[in-house]
Design a protein around this motif. Structure first.
Motif, PDB file in Angstrom:
ATOM      1  N   THR A 118       0.866  -1.175   0.000  1.00 16.87           N
ATOM      2  CA  THR A 118       0.000   0.000   0.000  1.00 16.87           C
ATOM      3  C   THR A 118       0.906   1.230   0.000  1.00 16.87           C
ATOM      4  OG1 THR A 118      -0.057   0.183   2.404  1.00 16.87           O
ATOM      5  CG2 THR A 118      -1.749  -1.224   1.354  1.00 16.87           C
ATOM      6  N   LYS A 119       0.336   2.391  -0.220  1.00 15.45           N
ATOM      7  CA  LYS A 119       1.128   3.628  -0.198  1.00 15.45           C
ATOM      8  C   LYS A 119       1.789   3.795   1.167  1.00 15.45           C
ATOM      9  CE  LYS A 119       0.863   8.670  -0.666  1.00 15.45           C
ATOM     10  NZ  LYS A 119       1.980   8.827   0.223  1.00 15.45           N
ATOM     11  N   GLU A 120       1.062   3.495   2.231  1.00 16.71           N
ATOM     12  CA  GLU A 120       1.595   3.646   3.585  1.00 16.71           C
ATOM     13  C   GLU A 120       2.759   2.675   3.825  1.00 16.71           C
ATOM     14  OE1 GLU A 120      -1.706   3.273   2.888  1.00 16.71           O
ATOM     15  OE2 GLU A 120      -2.247   5.379   3.194  1.00 16.71           O
ATOM     16  N   GLN A 121       2.606   1.430   3.352  1.00 17.14           N
ATOM     17  CA  GLN A 121       3.679   0.455   3.517  1.00 17.14           C
ATOM     18  C   GLN A 121       4.912   0.864   2.715  1.00 17.14           C
ATOM     19  OE1 GLN A 121       1.306  -2.900   2.218  1.00 17.14           O
ATOM     20  NE2 GLN A 121       1.269  -3.775   4.289  1.00 17.14           N
ATOM     21  N   LEU A 122       4.705   1.353   1.485  1.00 19.69           N
ATOM     22  CA  LEU A 122       5.827   1.808   0.662  1.00 19.69           C
ATOM     23  C   LEU A 122       6.530   2.981   1.338  1.00 19.69           C
ATOM     24  CD1 LEU A 122       7.548   1.738  -1.881  1.00 19.69           C
ATOM     25  CD2 LEU A 122       5.819   3.163  -3.002  1.00 19.69           C
ATOM     26  N   ASP A 123       5.751   3.926   1.852  1.00 19.56           N
ATOM     27  CA  ASP A 123       6.348   5.075   2.549  1.00 19.56           C
ATOM     28  C   ASP A 123       7.178   4.608   3.746  1.00 19.56           C
ATOM     29  OD1 ASP A 123       5.202   6.803   0.740  1.00 19.56           O
ATOM     30  OD2 ASP A 123       3.547   7.411   2.069  1.00 19.56           O
ATOM     31  N   ALA A 124       6.675   3.615   4.484  1.00 20.50           N
ATOM     32  CA  ALA A 124       7.403   3.102   5.650  1.00 20.50           C
ATOM     33  C   ALA A 124       8.708   2.439   5.221  1.00 20.50           C
ATOM     34  CB  ALA A 124       6.533   2.115   6.422  1.00 20.50           C
ATOM     35  N   GLU A 125       8.680   1.670   4.131  1.00 23.23           N
ATOM     36  CA  GLU A 125       9.901   1.017   3.636  1.00 23.23           C
ATOM     37  C   GLU A 125      10.914   2.053   3.160  1.00 23.23           C
ATOM     38  OE1 GLU A 125      10.842  -2.234   3.752  1.00 23.23           O
ATOM     39  OE2 GLU A 125       9.001  -2.576   4.871  1.00 23.23           O
ATOM     40  N   LEU A 126      10.443   3.076   2.467  1.00 23.76           N
ATOM     41  CA  LEU A 126      11.345   4.135   2.011  1.00 23.76           C
ATOM     42  C   LEU A 126      11.943   4.872   3.206  1.00 23.76           C
ATOM     43  CD1 LEU A 126       9.295   5.529  -1.005  1.00 23.76           C
ATOM     44  CD2 LEU A 126      11.466   4.267  -1.114  1.00 23.76           C
ATOM     45  N   GLN A 127      11.143   5.110   4.237  1.00 27.07           N
ATOM     46  CA  GLN A 127      11.645   5.789   5.429  1.00 27.07           C
ATOM     47  C   GLN A 127      12.732   4.965   6.097  1.00 27.07           C
ATOM     48  OE1 GLN A 127      10.801   9.033   6.403  1.00 27.07           O
ATOM     49  NE2 GLN A 127      12.679   8.631   7.556  1.00 27.07           N
TER      50      GLN A 127
END
Length: 101
Positions: free
Chosen positions: A65-74
């Motif tokens: 999800t967008k939230e999961q992708l953002d967390a991985e990028l962070q």
């Protein structure tokens, strides 16, 4: 000499029920299935199947999800900021070691 011996064991009730349902479809009583398992242990001189941990797979971006992708990028940004970086050769070797790619 007795023709049978008793084995007493405790098993999670849900596991037992699921196994019984499958064995019933196969027409095999639980006691016969246990006997088959024990014969296979003897034939294999050990467990009749390989015991390994499941292979972990790399994160597939398309499944996030967008939230999961953002967390991985962070996580990646945090690693860079904290000096936890690896060369391309190190990453390539690790990917080959872990995932065979």
């Amino acid at each position: 000499m007795a023709k049978t011996a008793n084995i007493y064991t405790r098993v999670d009730p849900e596991i037992k029920n699921q196994a019984e349902q499958i064995l019933e479809q196969l027409g095999i009583p639980m006691s016969n299935a246990i006997g088959i398992f024990l014969r296979q242990v003897i034939l294999h001189n050990g467990l009749p199947f390989e015991m390994t941990l499941p292979v972990s797979k790399p994160v597939a971006i398309g499944n996030l999800t967008k939230e999961q992708l953002d967390a991985e990028l962070q996580k990646g940004f945090d690693d860079i900021e904290n000096g936890r970086v690896f060369s391309l050769d190190e990453v390539d070797a690790e990917m080959k070691s872990r995932y065979g790619i």
